[in-house]
Scaffold this motif. Structure first.
Motif, PDB file in Angstrom:
ATOM      1  N   GLU A 120       0.834  -1.197   0.000  1.00 44.36           N
ATOM      2  CA  GLU A 120       0.000   0.000   0.000  1.00 44.36           C
ATOM      3  C   GLU A 120       0.879   1.261   0.000  1.00 44.36           C
ATOM      4  N   LYS A 121       1.948   1.228   0.823  1.00 40.71           N
ATOM      5  CA  LYS A 121       2.850   2.396   0.908  1.00 40.71           C
ATOM      6  C   LYS A 121       3.529   2.640  -0.438  1.00 40.71           C
ATOM      7  N   ASN A 123       2.638   1.807  -3.410  1.00 35.39           N
ATOM      8  CA  ASN A 123       1.653   2.306  -4.374  1.00 35.39           C
ATOM      9  C   ASN A 123       1.381   3.785  -4.158  1.00 35.39           C
ATOM     10  N   ARG A 124       1.318   4.171  -2.902  1.00 38.89           N
ATOM     11  CA  ARG A 124       1.051   5.572  -2.563  1.00 38.89           C
ATOM     12  C   ARG A 124       2.175   6.460  -3.074  1.00 38.89           C
ATOM     13  N   TYR A 127       2.330   6.822  -6.806  1.00 36.68           N
ATOM     14  CA  TYR A 127       1.244   7.714  -7.238  1.00 36.68           C
ATOM     15  C   TYR A 127       1.665   9.175  -7.084  1.00 36.68           C
ATOM     16  N   ALA A 293      -7.182   8.748  -8.496  1.00 36.38           N
ATOM     17  CA  ALA A 293      -6.939   8.276  -7.115  1.00 36.38           C
ATOM     18  C   ALA A 293      -6.711   6.765  -7.101  1.00 36.38           C
ATOM     19  N   LEU A 294      -5.884   6.360  -6.227  1.00 39.05           N
ATOM     20  CA  LEU A 294      -5.595   4.927  -6.077  1.00 39.05           C
ATOM     21  C   LEU A 294      -6.803   4.213  -5.459  1.00 39.05           C
ATOM     22  N   PRO A 295      -7.114   2.998  -5.919  1.00 40.84           N
ATOM     23  CA  PRO A 295      -8.226   2.264  -5.279  1.00 40.84           C
ATOM     24  C   PRO A 295      -7.929   1.994  -3.805  1.00 40.84           C
ATOM     25  N   GLU A 296      -9.034   2.035  -3.035  1.00 38.13           N
ATOM     26  CA  GLU A 296      -8.835   1.832  -1.588  1.00 38.13           C
ATOM     27  C   GLU A 296      -8.423   0.375  -1.343  1.00 38.13           C
ATOM     28  N   ASN A 297      -7.439   0.189  -0.639  1.00 41.71           N
ATOM     29  CA  ASN A 297      -6.938  -1.162  -0.354  1.00 41.71           C
ATOM     30  C   ASN A 297      -7.574  -1.657   0.949  1.00 41.71           C
ATOM     31  N   THR A 298      -8.518  -2.627   0.803  1.00 44.82           N
ATOM     32  CA  THR A 298      -9.237  -3.125   1.998  1.00 44.82           C
ATOM     33  C   THR A 298      -8.588  -4.384   2.557  1.00 44.82           C
ATOM     34  N   THR A 299      -7.616  -4.831   1.921  1.00 45.73           N
ATOM     35  CA  THR A 299      -6.996  -6.088   2.358  1.00 45.73           C
ATOM     36  C   THR A 299      -6.562  -6.033   3.833  1.00 45.73           C
TER      37      THR A 299
END
Lengths: 537, 276
Positions: A120-121, A123-124, A127, A293-299
């Motif tokens: 997630e980091k 990817n952020r 972006y 915007a990046l998709p929300e990562n719910t994992t």
């Protein structure tokens, strides 16, 4: 002869006397002995008898984690249990193994979560960099293209300026030449002057067109043609002078070259404008694309949820281990249902149903639907059964709810449905619920319930035993006095009636041919018919 | 000539006895068979009534029912016996001294009284009915057995029969008794009455025939069915026709037997009366 006559007469009289006695006895035996009663004014009490079972009014389900191996069940249905009492024991080895598996699963989820967070980091940051670069590209494109456009505009203005200047010089020069030749060629000059004027006019008009073109909408061909015509007019005026003629030709070539350069500059300027537009568009598109915007990562959240569940399980199993693998009752009460089996895994549904002994008990009775007119919410119910102390006891309660339910063949109350005569065994039944204080009766004990419901007053009520029926309808036998050969005899007379209401003992009949002082036959020792002799008990 | 009359006599005997045969046949028939034969009478149908002397399914059920299951029959029987007995006894008590007294009165008065008696005797019951009803009503004797018995006690017929019997007795008998020291009552009681036994029996038989079968008097004067005589049994249709036939046959046989037993006295009595 007299003796014989007397003997015959006496014998005959004796026989007749004997037969008289016999026939009297026979008649006496044949006459029905009846009991009579006068019609009464009374209320008809509807008494419905039924049976039911005492069940808990409020129950508490006890759930276990699904999949726990049950080693031992410590309680039975109907057993009274205290809070904290052992309900069942789990298999130690299997529970330990299950705990380890759960802990391993928990650790795995932890790792999965770390990986998910790192991803997630990354990817952020990707972006952010992408957006920043796109913005830079856009700014760069804006600056570069602005310079190019500015340069092209300046070049174009310079070329225009030079061209105008050359045109102006050419005009001045041609004016001077024209003044020197004016005497010789006055006529021709006039003519050509007029032509020049015309050409001038045309040339001016062409210049004006050029100006417009610089501003973005001119026609180069017209300007060139106008200039050319003007020059031709000038050239025509200097035919006689060879040197001037050569000079004019050079000037014309120079003008043409300047016009071509001006045209090229203008084209370069417009090309620069187009290029700027393209580059800015591309840069803006790249920025827009990068800014999505990046998709929300719910994992990680999902993993957290799974972790929570597993943590709960682990906590519960640890608690169980702390209790030496025993499940303890959370509530005092009576075990209503045990829904687990030794040697099997605990189900997802409730494992125990505990009846709360501090709350009211409940009796649910199923009865025939036609009794519904006598039983309603609030109807008095007399309940008889064995109390908690095993003594036979009575309790007077009231009906809480009455509702219709559909029974199917094979259900617990199919006997009632069968009584009601449903062909397929299904039948609408009455479900009657009564609440009663706890410990009045033992749980699961069978009780007898009788419901009392009183009608309004009826003027003519007769015992049910007095009621008879034939093809014309219901009737009662009334006792009438009848003059017969044997004296005043009692005779039965049919009185047809309509039934307004009835219960197991009495029937309320409509007023009509029945009167208050009529003696109604309620019981007879023999069958009777209209006009039969009867005698009272 | 004797040979010609013989079959005629047989036919007459059969004709006279046919009612008894009819009653007996009916009494041993079942109700359905009687109804079948008498449908023209009781069924209101258009066909003719018929009869048979030999029932298809003979049965004694009607007799058993009548004698054992119907106590009303005995009530009526004893009522009839009571009426007949009381009336006959009363008639004898009244008629014997009356007839004896007539023999002693002067001939002119006797003839007058006898004329009145004969006139009364000639009057049918329908003529006497209304005055009798009024008298009984005034005496409060309606709806009572006495109301039936009392008027019939004073019947003229036994007085006449006994008068003729007494008057036909030879005078020597009374004179002999008188010489032997007998008083007037002794002469009447010990001489005249025993000699008049055939006439008394004739009176009894005639009275029995009349009062055993009386219908009008009880029907008019008695409403209470308890006092009805046996002759009123038949109209009660509560019983089957077979029972009615059996009752009628027994009634007829009862009278016939008594008549046959007293036949000699009756004939003698009638011959004395006819001579007078």
């Amino acid at each position: 002869m007299q003796k014989k006559l007397v003997k015959i007469l006496l014998t005959f009289a004796g026989v007749m006397l004997m037969l008289t006695v016999i026939s009297r006895i026979g008649a006496s035996l044949a006459v029905p002995v009846v009991s009579t009663e006068k019609p009464q004014r009374m209320k008809i009490a509807h008494h419905v008898e039924s049976e039911g079972e005492v069940t808990p009014g409020y129950t508490i389900p006890i759930f276990l984690d699904e999949g726990l191996f049950i080693d031992e069940i410590s309680v039975m249905e109907g057993e009274f249990i205290k809070k904290g009492q052992k309900l069942l024991k789990l298999n130690k080895e299997k529970t330990d193994r299950q705990l380890k598996e759960l802990e391993a699963e928990y650790a795995q989820l932890e790792l999965q979560k770390s990986a998910a967070v790192s991803e997630e980091k990354i990817n952020r940051s990707r972006y952010t960099v992408g957006v920043r670069n796109s913005k830079k590209d856009l700014k760069l494109a804006q600056g570069t293209t602005a310079r190019e456009v500015r340069q092209a505009r300046e070049d174009m203005k310079e070329a225009q300026k030079e061209y105008k200047k050359a045109v102006k010089e050419a005009k001045e020069k041609s004016l001077k030449t024209e003044e020197g030749k004016s005497d010789d060629n006055r006529e021709n000059g006039n003519i050509s002057g007029r032509k020049d004027d015309d050409n001038k006019t045309a040339g001016e008009s062409g210049n004006d067109t050029d100006k417009e073109t610089v501003s973005g909408s001119g026609d180069d061909t017209d300007k060139e043609t106008a200039g050319g015509n003007g020059d031709e007019g000038g050239n025509t005026g200097s035919d006689t002078d060879f040197a001037g003629k050569e000079d004019d030709e050079n000037k014309n070539d120079e003008l043409k070259e300047l016009a071509r350069q001006k045209k090229e500059m203008e084209r370069a300027y417009y090309d620069a404008l187009d290029k700027r537009e393209d580059q800015l568009h591309s840069a803006q598109s790249a920025l827009d694309e990068a800014s999505v915007a990046l998709p929300e990562n719910t994992t990680p959240a999902q993993i957290d949820a799974q972790k929570g569940l597993i943590a709960d399980k682990i906590r519960q199993i640890k608690l169980l281990k702390k209790n030496k693998n025993y499940i303890l009752s959370p509530q005092e009460g009576i075990v209503d249902k045990v829904m687990v089996t030794v040697g099997e895994l605990s189900p997802a549904t409730a494992s125990f149903i505990i009846a709360d002994t501090k709350e009211d008990y409940k009796i649910v009775i199923y009865d025939k639907i036609e009794n519904g007119k006598y039983i309603a919410a609030g109807t008095e119910a007399i309940i008889k059964g064995r109390g908690a102390d095993a003594e036979y006891t009575d309790y007077t309660g009231r009906v809480h709810t009455v509702k219709k339910v559909e029974s199917k063949a094979g259900e617990t109350f199919e006997n009632i449905a069968a009584e009601s005569g449903a062909e397929d065994g299904s039948q609408q039944l009455l479900e009657i619920t009564i609440y009663l204080p706890p410990e009045t009766f033992s749980l699961s004990s069978l009780i007898e319930v009788s419901f009392e419901n009183y009608s309004d007053y009826y003027d003519y009520c007769v015992p049910l035993s007095a009621l008879n029926q034939d093809d014309k309808g219901y009737f009662v036998y009334a006792v009438d006095t009848k003059a017969t050969v044997l004296g005043e005899d009692l005779a039965a007379r049919k009185v047809y009636v309509e039934i307004e209401d009835k219960n197991n003992e009495y029937a309320a009949v409509s007023a009509g041919s029945i009167t208050d002082n009529m003696d109604i036959i309620t019981a007879a020792s023999r069958e009777m018919e209209e006009g039969s002799r009867v005698r009272r008990e | 000539m004797k040979n010609v009359w013989k079959p005629v006599k047989v036919l007459l005997i059969i004709a006279l006895f046919y009612p008894l045969v009819f009653l007996f046949t009916g009494s041993i028939m079942g109700n359905s068979e009687i109804t079948h034969y008498l449908q023209g009478v009781f069924g209101g149908g258009e066909q003719w009534a018929g009869w048979t002397v030999f029932p298809k399914y003979p049965t004694l059920a009607s007799y058993i029912e009548l004698l054992l299951d119907i106590p009303e029959f005995y009530v009526l029987f004893w009522n009839s016996l009571l009426y007949a007995g009381c009336i006959i006894a009363g008639q004898l008590i009244v008629a014997l001294p009356a007839a004896w007294a007539l023999t002693a009165v002067r001939p002119v008065i006797r003839k007058g009284i006898l004329l009145v008696y004969i006139v009364v005797l000639l009057m049918p019951f329908q003529v006497r009915m209304l005055p009798e009803y009024l008298v009984l009503r005034d005496l409060n004797l309606l709806d009572s057995p006495v109301g039936i018995i009392l008027p019939e006690i004073f019947s003229a017929l036994p007085v006449l029969i006994l008068y003729y019997s007494f008057s036909s007795q030879p005078k020597v008998l009374q004179e002999s008794a008188q010489i032997d020291g007998a008083g007037e009552f002794q002469i009447f009681y010990k001489v005249a009455v025993p000699v008049a036994v055939p006439a008394i029996v004739t009176c009894v038989i005639l009275a029995l025939l009349e009062y055993w079968n009386m219908i009008e008097q009880p029907l008019l004067f008695i409403k209470d069915k308890r006092y009805w005589p046996l002759a009123l049994f038949s109209p009660q249709n509560n019983y089957g026709l077979g029972v009615v036939f059996a009752m009628a046959f027994l009634l007829a046989i009862f009278i016939l037997v008594i008549f046959m037993l007293l036949q000699n006295y009756f004939e003698e009595g009638l011959s004395i009366i006819s001579k007078e």
